[in-house]
Write a protein that holds these residues in place. Sequence first.
Motif, PDB file in Angstrom:
ATOM      1  N   LYS A   1       0.816  -1.209   0.000  1.00 63.43           N
ATOM      2  CA  LYS A   1       0.000   0.000   0.000  1.00 63.43           C
ATOM      3  C   LYS A   1       0.860   1.273   0.000  1.00 63.43           C
ATOM      4  O   LYS A   1       0.491   2.271  -0.599  1.00 63.43           O
ATOM      5  CB  LYS A   1      -0.913  -0.017   1.234  1.00 63.43           C
ATOM      6  CG  LYS A   1      -2.053   0.955   1.142  1.00 63.43           C
ATOM      7  CD  LYS A   1      -2.987   0.833   2.323  1.00 63.43           C
ATOM      8  CE  LYS A   1      -4.035   1.923   2.258  1.00 63.43           C
ATOM      9  NZ  LYS A   1      -4.828   1.989   3.472  1.00 63.43           N
ATOM     10  N   TRP A   2       2.000   1.226   0.697  1.00 59.98           N
ATOM     11  CA  TRP A   2       2.777   2.468   0.826  1.00 59.98           C
ATOM     12  C   TRP A   2       4.136   2.444   0.120  1.00 59.98           C
ATOM     13  O   TRP A   2       4.675   3.490  -0.223  1.00 59.98           O
ATOM     14  CB  TRP A   2       2.968   2.853   2.294  1.00 59.98           C
ATOM     15  CG  TRP A   2       3.548   1.766   3.171  1.00 59.98           C
ATOM     16  CD1 TRP A   2       2.863   0.878   3.949  1.00 59.98           C
ATOM     17  CD2 TRP A   2       4.933   1.457   3.355  1.00 59.98           C
ATOM     18  NE1 TRP A   2       3.737   0.043   4.596  1.00 59.98           N
ATOM     19  CE2 TRP A   2       5.009   0.377   4.257  1.00 59.98           C
ATOM     20  CE3 TRP A   2       6.122   1.988   2.850  1.00 59.98           C
ATOM     21  CZ2 TRP A   2       6.221  -0.183   4.656  1.00 59.98           C
ATOM     22  CZ3 TRP A   2       7.335   1.432   3.255  1.00 59.98           C
ATOM     23  CH2 TRP A   2       7.365   0.363   4.145  1.00 59.98           C
ATOM     24  N   ALA A   3       4.703   1.240  -0.093  1.00 61.91           N
ATOM     25  CA  ALA A   3       6.056   1.178  -0.682  1.00 61.91           C
ATOM     26  C   ALA A   3       6.128   1.826  -2.077  1.00 61.91           C
ATOM     27  O   ALA A   3       7.071   2.592  -2.346  1.00 61.91           O
ATOM     28  CB  ALA A   3       6.550  -0.260  -0.716  1.00 61.91           C
ATOM     29  N   PRO A   4       5.163   1.561  -2.981  1.00 61.11           N
ATOM     30  CA  PRO A   4       5.256   2.224  -4.298  1.00 61.11           C
ATOM     31  C   PRO A   4       5.177   3.745  -4.195  1.00 61.11           C
ATOM     32  O   PRO A   4       5.863   4.454  -4.938  1.00 61.11           O
ATOM     33  CB  PRO A   4       4.032   1.684  -5.061  1.00 61.11           C
ATOM     34  CG  PRO A   4       3.609   0.466  -4.338  1.00 61.11           C
ATOM     35  CD  PRO A   4       4.001   0.649  -2.905  1.00 61.11           C
ATOM     36  N   VAL A   5       4.362   4.221  -3.253  1.00 60.12           N
ATOM     37  CA  VAL A   5       4.219   5.677  -3.068  1.00 60.12           C
ATOM     38  C   VAL A   5       5.549   6.273  -2.607  1.00 60.12           C
ATOM     39  O   VAL A   5       6.021   7.295  -3.139  1.00 60.12           O
ATOM     40  CB  VAL A   5       3.103   5.980  -2.037  1.00 60.12           C
ATOM     41  CG1 VAL A   5       3.089   7.453  -1.680  1.00 60.12           C
ATOM     42  CG2 VAL A   5       1.762   5.552  -2.584  1.00 60.12           C
ATOM     43  N   VAL A   6       6.171   5.605  -1.614  1.00 62.86           N
ATOM     44  CA  VAL A   6       7.441   6.118  -1.085  1.00 62.86           C
ATOM     45  C   VAL A   6       8.536   6.041  -2.148  1.00 62.86           C
ATOM     46  O   VAL A   6       9.330   6.974  -2.306  1.00 62.86           O
ATOM     47  CB  VAL A   6       7.846   5.351   0.200  1.00 62.86           C
ATOM     48  CG1 VAL A   6       9.222   5.768   0.679  1.00 62.86           C
ATOM     49  CG2 VAL A   6       6.814   5.577   1.301  1.00 62.86           C
ATOM     50  N   ALA A   7       8.555   4.939  -2.907  1.00 59.43           N
ATOM     51  CA  ALA A   7       9.571   4.783  -3.956  1.00 59.43           C
ATOM     52  C   ALA A   7       9.401   5.866  -5.031  1.00 59.43           C
ATOM     53  O   ALA A   7      10.385   6.469  -5.473  1.00 59.43           O
ATOM     54  CB  ALA A   7       9.451   3.395  -4.592  1.00 59.43           C
ATOM     55  N   PHE A   8       8.153   6.127  -5.400  1.00 60.42           N
ATOM     56  CA  PHE A   8       7.889   7.155  -6.412  1.00 60.42           C
ATOM     57  C   PHE A   8       8.219   8.544  -5.862  1.00 60.42           C
ATOM     58  O   PHE A   8       8.714   9.404  -6.585  1.00 60.42           O
ATOM     59  CB  PHE A   8       6.422   7.068  -6.850  1.00 60.42           C
ATOM     60  CG  PHE A   8       6.161   7.708  -8.183  1.00 60.42           C
ATOM     61  CD1 PHE A   8       6.829   7.290  -9.326  1.00 60.42           C
ATOM     62  CD2 PHE A   8       5.247   8.735  -8.302  1.00 60.42           C
ATOM     63  CE1 PHE A   8       6.598   7.881 -10.550  1.00 60.42           C
ATOM     64  CE2 PHE A   8       5.008   9.340  -9.525  1.00 60.42           C
ATOM     65  CZ  PHE A   8       5.682   8.912 -10.652  1.00 60.42           C
TER      66      PHE A   8
ATOM     67  N   ALA B   1       9.507  15.190   2.302  1.00 65.61           N
ATOM     68  CA  ALA B   1       8.362  14.951   1.411  1.00 65.61           C
ATOM     69  C   ALA B   1       8.011  13.465   1.371  1.00 65.61           C
ATOM     70  O   ALA B   1       6.832  13.088   1.347  1.00 65.61           O
ATOM     71  CB  ALA B   1       8.686  15.449  -0.003  1.00 65.61           C
ATOM     72  N   MET B   2       9.045  12.599   1.406  1.00 62.19           N
ATOM     73  CA  MET B   2       8.803  11.154   1.396  1.00 62.19           C
ATOM     74  C   MET B   2       8.100  10.716   2.682  1.00 62.19           C
ATOM     75  O   MET B   2       7.199   9.875   2.655  1.00 62.19           O
ATOM     76  CB  MET B   2      10.132  10.399   1.249  1.00 62.19           C
ATOM     77  CG  MET B   2      10.727  10.473  -0.135  1.00 62.19           C
ATOM     78  SD  MET B   2      12.433   9.903  -0.158  1.00 62.19           S
ATOM     79  CE  MET B   2      12.219   8.178   0.207  1.00 62.19           C
ATOM     80  N   VAL B   3       8.517  11.280   3.808  1.00 64.08           N
ATOM     81  CA  VAL B   3       7.888  10.936   5.090  1.00 64.08           C
ATOM     82  C   VAL B   3       6.422  11.374   5.071  1.00 64.08           C
ATOM     83  O   VAL B   3       5.535  10.650   5.522  1.00 64.08           O
ATOM     84  CB  VAL B   3       8.649  11.592   6.267  1.00 64.08           C
ATOM     85  CG1 VAL B   3       7.890  11.426   7.573  1.00 64.08           C
ATOM     86  CG2 VAL B   3      10.044  11.000   6.388  1.00 64.08           C
ATOM     87  N   ASP B   4       6.168  12.546   4.514  1.00 66.60           N
ATOM     88  CA  ASP B   4       4.794  13.054   4.412  1.00 66.60           C
ATOM     89  C   ASP B   4       3.960  12.110   3.532  1.00 66.60           C
ATOM     90  O   ASP B   4       2.828  11.752   3.898  1.00 66.60           O
ATOM     91  CB  ASP B   4       4.816  14.462   3.820  1.00 66.60           C
ATOM     92  CG  ASP B   4       3.482  15.175   3.981  1.00 66.60           C
ATOM     93  OD1 ASP B   4       2.952  15.185   5.106  1.00 66.60           O
ATOM     94  OD2 ASP B   4       2.971  15.707   2.993  1.00 66.60           O
ATOM     95  N   ALA B   5       4.530  11.696   2.403  1.00 63.52           N
ATOM     96  CA  ALA B   5       3.816  10.777   1.502  1.00 63.52           C
ATOM     97  C   ALA B   5       3.547   9.452   2.212  1.00 63.52           C
ATOM     98  O   ALA B   5       2.459   8.874   2.083  1.00 63.52           O
ATOM     99  CB  ALA B   5       4.648  10.542   0.234  1.00 63.52           C
ATOM    100  N   PHE B   6       4.518   8.974   2.979  1.00 66.76           N
ATOM    101  CA  PHE B   6       4.344   7.728   3.738  1.00 66.76           C
ATOM    102  C   PHE B   6       3.194   7.856   4.733  1.00 66.76           C
ATOM    103  O   PHE B   6       2.341   6.963   4.844  1.00 66.76           O
ATOM    104  CB  PHE B   6       5.659   7.394   4.461  1.00 66.76           C
ATOM    105  CG  PHE B   6       5.543   6.271   5.449  1.00 66.76           C
ATOM    106  CD1 PHE B   6       5.510   4.952   5.019  1.00 66.76           C
ATOM    107  CD2 PHE B   6       5.461   6.525   6.811  1.00 66.76           C
ATOM    108  CE1 PHE B   6       5.392   3.917   5.937  1.00 66.76           C
ATOM    109  CE2 PHE B   6       5.345   5.504   7.725  1.00 66.76           C
ATOM    110  CZ  PHE B   6       5.308   4.191   7.290  1.00 66.76           C
ATOM    111  N   GLU B   7       3.149   8.968   5.444  1.00 67.57           N
ATOM    112  CA  GLU B   7       2.091   9.167   6.441  1.00 67.57           C
ATOM    113  C   GLU B   7       0.711   9.259   5.796  1.00 67.57           C
ATOM    114  O   GLU B   7      -0.265   8.771   6.351  1.00 67.57           O
ATOM    115  CB  GLU B   7       2.382  10.427   7.269  1.00 67.57           C
ATOM    116  CG  GLU B   7       3.540  10.216   8.223  1.00 67.57           C
ATOM    117  CD  GLU B   7       3.773  11.398   9.140  1.00 67.57           C
ATOM    118  OE1 GLU B   7       3.418  12.525   8.759  1.00 67.57           O
ATOM    119  OE2 GLU B   7       4.314  11.174  10.225  1.00 67.57           O
ATOM    120  N   ILE B   8       0.656   9.868   4.624  1.00 70.11           N
ATOM    121  CA  ILE B   8      -0.633   9.940   3.924  1.00 70.11           C
ATOM    122  C   ILE B   8      -1.035   8.539   3.441  1.00 70.11           C
ATOM    123  O   ILE B   8      -2.174   8.115   3.599  1.00 70.11           O
ATOM    124  CB  ILE B   8      -0.552  10.922   2.731  1.00 70.11           C
ATOM    125  CG1 ILE B   8      -0.284  12.347   3.231  1.00 70.11           C
ATOM    126  CG2 ILE B   8      -1.852  10.910   1.933  1.00 70.11           C
ATOM    127  CD1 ILE B   8       0.065  13.329   2.127  1.00 70.11           C
TER     128      ILE B   8
END
Lengths: 61, 136
Positions: free
Chosen positions: B14-21, B123-130
């Motif tokens: 759920k979150w790994a592709p978002v963080v990678a992107f 920004a990556m941490v923010d994306a992870f939290e979302i």
Amino acid sequence: MPKMTLSHFEASLLFALFTSIVLGIITKRTDRERIRYAVYCFGYFLVAIFGLSWLMYLGHG
Amino acid sequence: MADNPNDALPPASKWAPVVAFAWLIPGGGHFLMKRPARGGLLLASVAAMFLLGLMMRGALFQWQTGDILTTVIYCGGFIANLFSGLFYLLARALGYNQPDVAGHVHDYGTKFLVAAGLLNILAMVDAFEIATGKKE
């Protein structure tokens, strides 16, 4: 790639601007809070820039 | 440790592709989660910081160990540079890496390049939290 030469003041202002934008975006939950926090951070950066600059100027003798 | 089941991390899918992107393209995680305004501002800020760093002829760090100060500065700088994602990879591939020379403008450039990577970590941490539902 064009070469850019900035003064200390210009470089620190740009640094403050972009850092404040990112801090505003990631820390708050509503757009209004984000804008306020970004402006708040930028203001404190300015205070630090001018304060430390004067401190170094006066400390240098 | 997550004692409360509500605090448990969702599956990585759920979150790994978002963080990678988000790593590869600053703000990309936000774009992926349909938050284009925030993603655009993050992309613009990190891109501006990185490009200004390159235009000021800042140096990209290389992994280097030695005494503690050298290790912290060079390895830390290298890791921070790496977090700029595609900007870093392109700058390396296209030969924009500058030798580390003396001068306040070059020095600011090097700091801008490092700061671009550090901002992208935020920004990556923010994306992870979302992505994990801890934040909207």
